[in-house]
Design an enzyme around this catalytic site. Sequence first.
Site, PDB file in Angstrom:
ATOM      1  CE  LYS A 115       0.294  -0.761   4.669  1.00 20.30           C
ATOM      2  NZ  LYS A 115      -0.285  -0.550   3.334  1.00 20.30           N
ATOM      3  CD  GLU A 200       3.132  -5.153  11.398  1.00 21.21           C
ATOM      4  OE1 GLU A 200       3.828  -4.498  10.623  1.00 21.21           O
ATOM      5  OE2 GLU A 200       2.242  -4.649  12.109  1.00 21.21           O
ATOM      6  NE  ARG A 292      -4.113   7.723   1.127  1.00 20.35           N
ATOM      7  CZ  ARG A 292      -4.519   7.930   2.371  1.00 20.35           C
ATOM      8  NH1 ARG A 292      -4.722   9.166   2.786  1.00 20.35           N
ATOM      9  NH2 ARG A 292      -4.724   6.930   3.203  1.00 20.35           N
TER      10      ARG A 292
END
Length: 475
Positions: A115, A200, A292
């Site tokens: 991330k 975050e 995916r």
Amino acid sequence: MFRKILIANRGEIAVRIIRACKDLGIESIAIYSQADSKSLHVKMADYAYKLSDDPIGGYLDIDLIIKIAKESGAEAIHPGYGFLSENANFARKVQESGIVWIGPNDKVIANMGDKNVARALMKQNGIPIVPGTDPLNDKTLQEIAEIAKVMGYPVIFKASAGGGGKGIRVVEREEDLSESFEACKREAKAFFGNDDVFMEKCITNPRHIEFQILADSYGNVIHLGERDCSIQRRHQKLIEIAPSPSIDEGLRKKMGAVAIAAAKAVDYVNAGTVEFLLDEYNQFYFMEMNTRIQVEHGITEEITGLDLVVRQIRIAGGEILELEQKDIVFQGYAIEARINAEDTSSDFAPNPGKITTYYPALGPSVRVDSCIYKDYEIPSFYDSMVAKLIVRATSYDLAVRKLSRALSEFTIRGVKTTIPFLQKICDDSIFKKGFFDTSYIPTNLPHLIPQEQKDEVDEVAIISAILALKSAEGK
């Protein structure tokens, strides 16, 4: 085109890929654990190879899967979703073995799987991201607390290697910071083998909007519109809608262009999903990219008429993407409801067992993607999702009505499922209006939990009546 494809997965997604292979005239190769020996994907595939008695380990054994692929003559491997689908090492080893990987290359998977790397790449390319930090594992709790204070509560801890709603902790106040940080690290280590955690700014009650991307090996990239995934519990999606009922055409074009830019920034190839958080002011922020096929890909197929799994295979086979953005036309609305074998009255605890009755919903524009059948024994080792119910209609209102009707017809007995819970959502006025965010389930959960499942109550009543009658006859 390929002659044989090995499917490195199980359950519903394996069945879905097998069907795409049959449509293309490609032979399918299934793999399975002992627990999955009677699974539908094993019955449907042209060939099936047992992994091991370990219900989980075999599906994660990279060398064994590649060995089976070579021995069976597979020219390509489709990883589906979950398990090894976003494992860069698996993708690299498949490619090195001379077998085609149906998905983006290992470098893209590695970059988007981390991330922090993903955030940095997006920021470098002008993609809006949520304010956040690098990994915090080398910071003291006092330093983390100072960063959180400057950022402003609430904040959210996330596993750097996370996905699927795992490795996430929201922190509302400083007193909970230490416990949440340690819990997030433990979960990150358990699920991803990497306890790196970053922080975050928590966007309060956002909408979760994701854009489906298709990209070929020749630089052509398009988006297939958005899916609204805001109806979720504990970061697990329950209902998805395409297109979002609360996004106008202007915002759709803007977000779609950014999603394409994000894919191009990492040289993305194949099908993928760019996920955003959308706040109350229609400001959006990059959250992550899933490298995916998504569980909810079916609703995009319904509104575009495109088979995404077939497209994945064709792109991996070297075909050029002949479609341009102007060719993508959306037809109506599609909604997916994930049906899980769970007991909603016991905090959604998994409820595996033998299915004694199975009548899937039918009718115009009603689709069921599933891996279960009557007398099938749901194993206790895997995800609790047993079916995906997908409906399509000309408007959002009609789609909700059709979903409600289809859920009322869908009958699964022998195990408890979330069908009654999903019906309650369809009947809810907020959901019917289409203006909701990720706080919808937590806020409304008490009145969405069914008091009792009517079919189970009726069955108990019938059985009790029969027993009482027999008892009376014996007197």
